[in-house]
Enzyme design. Structure first.
Site, PDB file in Angstrom:
ATOM      1  N   HIS A   1       0.835  -1.209   0.000  1.00 30.94           N
ATOM      2  CA  HIS A   1       0.000   0.000   0.000  1.00 30.94           C
ATOM      3  C   HIS A   1       0.867   1.256   0.000  1.00 30.94           C
ATOM      4  CE1 HIS A   1      -0.451   0.871   4.630  1.00 30.94           C
ATOM      5  NE2 HIS A   1       0.796   0.655   4.303  1.00 30.94           N
TER       6      HIS A   1
ATOM      7  N   CYS B   1       5.635   6.672   4.216  1.00 26.08           N
ATOM      8  CA  CYS B   1       4.607   5.714   3.794  1.00 26.08           C
ATOM      9  C   CYS B   1       4.043   6.072   2.426  1.00 26.08           C
ATOM     10  CB  CYS B   1       3.466   5.665   4.806  1.00 26.08           C
ATOM     11  SG  CYS B   1       4.027   5.315   6.467  1.00 26.08           S
TER      12      CYS B   1
ATOM     13  N   HIS C   1       5.010   0.231  -0.326  1.00 20.60           N
ATOM     14  CA  HIS C   1       5.684  -0.711   0.572  1.00 20.60           C
ATOM     15  C   HIS C   1       4.669  -1.758   1.043  1.00 20.60           C
ATOM     16  CE1 HIS C   1       3.818   2.204   3.252  1.00 20.60           C
ATOM     17  NE2 HIS C   1       3.788   1.236   4.162  1.00 20.60           N
TER      18      HIS C   1
ATOM     19  N   HIS D   1      -1.805 -10.723  -0.888  1.00 23.94           N
ATOM     20  CA  HIS D   1      -0.941 -10.607  -2.067  1.00 23.94           C
ATOM     21  C   HIS D   1      -1.519  -9.664  -3.118  1.00 23.94           C
ATOM     22  CE1 HIS D   1       1.007 -13.922  -0.084  1.00 23.94           C
ATOM     23  NE2 HIS D   1       2.034 -13.772  -0.898  1.00 23.94           N
TER      24      HIS D   1
ATOM     25  N   GLU E   1      -0.262  -4.385  11.899  1.00 23.65           N
ATOM     26  CA  GLU E   1       0.547  -4.060  10.723  1.00 23.65           C
ATOM     27  C   GLU E   1       1.960  -4.480  11.108  1.00 23.65           C
ATOM     28  OE1 GLU E   1       1.494   0.150   9.554  1.00 23.65           O
ATOM     29  OE2 GLU E   1      -0.243  -0.179   8.268  1.00 23.65           O
TER      30      GLU E   1
END
Ligand SMILES: [Zn+2]
Length: 159
Positions: free
Chosen positions: A20, A28, A32, A71, A147
């Site tokens: 994402h 971010c 990544h 995935h 996460e």
């Protein structure tokens, strides 16, 4: 007395690995990935059979949900900073002055403005509630999305 049942996504293998971008944060904002795990805690009174909710029903639903995300590239459909142009077999995602082109089948489009762990947890909760009618004895459900190992978000809903 109060009771709850709990499913730990790491130990029960309710996980997904996805990529994402979170444009709101500089680091971010680059593509990544994470391995996520999904946790559930359901509080309520045990029924006549002595259970709050059947673990296996819950786990089957969770597996269905994580399989849709696994995935894949998670694309937030409601983010004004992310421009999404779908073509026949590909999608162009533009954000922060950068263009990414992905195969359409590698992506999953999510009705959220950011693919934060918080938003993913809320989305997964919504998906669970669409797939199951919780029995009356259930008082509270908590969904967690980690996460990576050791950090995550939790969302709860009372009934
Ligand atoms: Zn991330």
């Amino acid at each position: 007395m109060s009771f709850f049942i709990e499913i730990d996504g790491w130990r029960s293998n309710i996980r997904f690995s996805s990529a994402h971008i979170i444009p709101e944060y500089e680091k971010c904002g680059r593509l990544h990935g994470h391995t996520y795990s999904v946790h559930v805690k359901v509080s309520g009174l045990p029924d006549k059979k002595g259970i709050i909710l059947d673990f296996s029903i819950l786990k089957d639903i969770l597996r269905e949900i994580v399989n849709e995300l696994d995935h894949r590239i998670l694309i937030p459909q409601k983010n004004n900073a992310v421009n999404i142009i779908k073509e026949k077999n590909s999608v162009k995602v533009s954000t922060l002055g950068k263009d990414y082109v992905f195969p359409l089948n590698d992506c999953v489009f999510l009705p959220i403005d950011s693919t934060s762990a918080e938003n993913l947890a809320a989305l997964i909760l919504e998906k669970i509630l669409n797939k199951i009618t919780l029995p009356d004895n259930v008082e509270n459900i908590e969904i967690g999305v980690d996460e990576g190992y050791g950090q995550g978000a939790r969302v709860t809903k009372k009934f």
